[in-house]
Design an enzyme around this catalytic site. Structure first.
Site, PDB file in Angstrom:
ATOM      1  N   ASN A 107     -19.483  24.523 -26.538  1.00 26.31           N
ATOM      2  CA  ASN A 107     -18.747  23.263 -26.659  1.00 26.31           C
ATOM      3  C   ASN A 107     -18.719  22.757 -28.082  1.00 26.31           C
ATOM      4  O   ASN A 107     -17.677  22.351 -28.603  1.00 26.31           O
ATOM      5  CB  ASN A 107     -19.394  22.212 -25.762  1.00 26.31           C
ATOM      6  CG  ASN A 107     -18.781  22.203 -24.381  1.00 26.31           C
ATOM      7  OD1 ASN A 107     -17.697  21.708 -24.191  1.00 26.31           O
ATOM      8  ND2 ASN A 107     -19.479  22.807 -23.437  1.00 26.31           N
ATOM      9  N   ARG A 127     -23.698  26.941 -23.114  1.00 23.92           N
ATOM     10  CA  ARG A 127     -22.847  25.810 -22.740  1.00 23.92           C
ATOM     11  C   ARG A 127     -22.799  24.791 -23.891  1.00 23.92           C
ATOM     12  O   ARG A 127     -21.729  24.364 -24.317  1.00 23.92           O
ATOM     13  CB  ARG A 127     -23.395  25.145 -21.480  1.00 23.92           C
ATOM     14  CG  ARG A 127     -22.531  23.992 -20.998  1.00 23.92           C
ATOM     15  CD  ARG A 127     -23.106  23.348 -19.762  1.00 23.92           C
ATOM     16  NE  ARG A 127     -23.136  24.269 -18.636  1.00 23.92           N
ATOM     17  CZ  ARG A 127     -24.255  24.768 -18.117  1.00 23.92           C
ATOM     18  NH1 ARG A 127     -25.418  24.428 -18.620  1.00 23.92           N
ATOM     19  NH2 ARG A 127     -24.204  25.602 -17.110  1.00 23.92           N
ATOM     20  N   SER A 162     -27.334  30.385 -20.133  1.00 22.00           N
ATOM     21  CA  SER A 162     -26.256  29.463 -19.752  1.00 22.00           C
ATOM     22  C   SER A 162     -26.474  28.093 -20.389  1.00 22.00           C
ATOM     23  O   SER A 162     -25.533  27.449 -20.853  1.00 22.00           O
ATOM     24  CB  SER A 162     -26.178  29.341 -18.230  1.00 22.00           C
ATOM     25  OG  SER A 162     -27.245  28.562 -17.744  1.00 22.00           O
TER      26      SER A 162
END
Lengths: 258, 157
Positions: free
Chosen positions: A202, A198, A194
């Site tokens: 992005n 993440r 994660s």
């Protein structure tokens, strides 16, 4: 450039290809490593310049700036992590500043550096944003995973950590050991995934959008380009901050006894 | 999205290298400097507090000193006034006495002077009277014979 007049998909793909050396799984992404080291050496030098002549008296501008950063990171760590900060502090500082600089590279217009590298050095491919190359975020998050394991053992002892892996969260009945262990391993592995996804997601998305905007006609390009850049300025420190904060949280969870 | 184990490992090593450099060169001097500054500021504040209380103490002490000095000064002034009044009174009475004395002396002298003048005048009057009478009468007056008249005359002057 792959060809003089690339199609849209060729152009996008070209921008998403790393400068690689070697074959198969041992390929080295030279551009990612180069820009990581460039930003890394830059931030270490800047911080070192501020820290080199650090005095307890009136700080200079440089020291003031660096102190502000260090103090902020130190406080962020202090709030969450209740243990010695000799390593966690520098770790958090390194993550924040390094990732921040990586992300900032995304704001350089997408064609400048690849074009420069192509014209001056003849490099076919150049990707300058390390955080948009999945290997860089994962390198950080897997390092964090290793540190989570190290800090779990440090905080709870080898036996204590083993016991926690086997008996939490369901209970200490021997029949529950396997499910407990499975769940804990999944939980453990979910953290770096994660964390890395993440950041990567992005920045990859942002880069892709910049590349797509670059496909627009030149006379309109700067409107969505600058709009997206302004929006992206928010994402840049946010993602760096999140990576740092989550790392601290994971390590403090690992370190503390339950 | 190309996974490359080589990049991953090299990047991980780089990560630890930068953490190590930060840990050795950046973090400790700054944290130390900030801790020292914090201690210094705390010391400074404590010193300021101490200075303030000392100042207060000193000012109350100064106040009491000033009050004592004022009292003493007032006392001295009063004493001096009293003394001056005494001296003045003394001088006044001395002067009065002296004046009295000189006045009496002067009076006595004047008295003396007057009586002497009167005696002299008496003699002269008598003489003038005789001379006048001689002139009026055209002859000598026997002073012995008319002694009683002359004496009476002289006594009237």
């Amino acid at each position: 450039m792959a060809s003089e007049n690339p199609s849209a998909s060729e152009y996008v793909l070209h921008h998403l290809t790393n400068f690689s050396v070697g074959e198969g799984i041992w390929t080295l992404h030279v551009d990612t490593l180069f820009f990581s080291w460039l930003t890394g050496i830059f931030f270490v030098t800047v911080l070192w310049l501020g820290a080199r002549t650090a005095t307890a008296g009136i700080p200079g501008k440089m020291q003031n700036f660096v102190e502000m950063l260090v103090d902020w990171v130190d406080n962020s760590v202090k709030e969450t992590f209740h243990g010695p900060r000799d390593f966690i502090g520098p770790l958090a500082l390194t993550i924040f500043v390094w990732v921040l600089l990586w992300n900032f590279l995304d704001l350089i217009p997408v064609d400048w550096v690849p074009m420069f590298a192509y014209l001056v050095f003849g490099f076919e491919y150049t990707r300058i944003v390390p955080s948009a190359d999945i290997n860089a975020p994962f390198a950080l998050s897997i390092s964090v995973l290793l540190l989570i394991i190290v800090y779990s053992i440090k905080g709870k002892g080898f036996g204590g950590y083993g016991k926690e892996l086997l008996t939490h969260p369901f209970g200490s009945h021997p029949l529950l050991w396997i499910p407990n262990l499975l769940l804990n391993v999944v939980e453990l592995l979910a953290k770096p995934v994660s964390l890395a996804m993440r950041l990567f997601g992005n920045l990859y998305a942002a880069e892709l959008i910049f590349v797509l905007i670059a496909l627009l006609p030149a006379w309109i390009l700067f409107v969505p380009g600058s709009a997206w850049a302004v929006f992206h300025i928010l994402v840049v420190p946010l993602q760096a901050f999140l990576f740092m904060t989550l790392t601290i949280v994971y390590l403090s969870l690992a370190y503390e006894k339950h | 999205m190309q996974v490359s184990l080589g990049t991953l490992i090299a990047q991980g090593i780089s990560f630890f290298v930068f953490i190590w450099v930060t840990m050795k060169l950046v973090w400790p001097p700054l944290v130390k400097a900030m801790a020292e500054r914090r201690a210094k500021i705390a010391d400074g504040l404590a010193a300021a507090e101490r200075g303030k209380s000392e100042l207060e103490e000193a000012s109350t002490q100064a106040d009491s000193l000033v009050r004592a000095a004022r009292d003493q000064a007032a006392e001295i002034l009063e004493q001096a006034n009293r003394r001056a009044a005494n001296i003045e009174a003394e001088a006044k009475s001395d002067g009065e006495r002296e004046r009295e004395r000189q006045l009496t002396a002067a009076r006595a002298e004047i008295e003396q002077e007057i009586s002497r003048a009167r005696d002299e005048l008496r003699g002269q009057v008598a003489e003038i009277a005789i001379t006048s009478a001689e002139k009026i009468l055209g002859r000598e007056i026997d002073a012995g014979k008319h002694r009683d008249i002359l004496d009476k005359l002289a006594a009237q002057i």
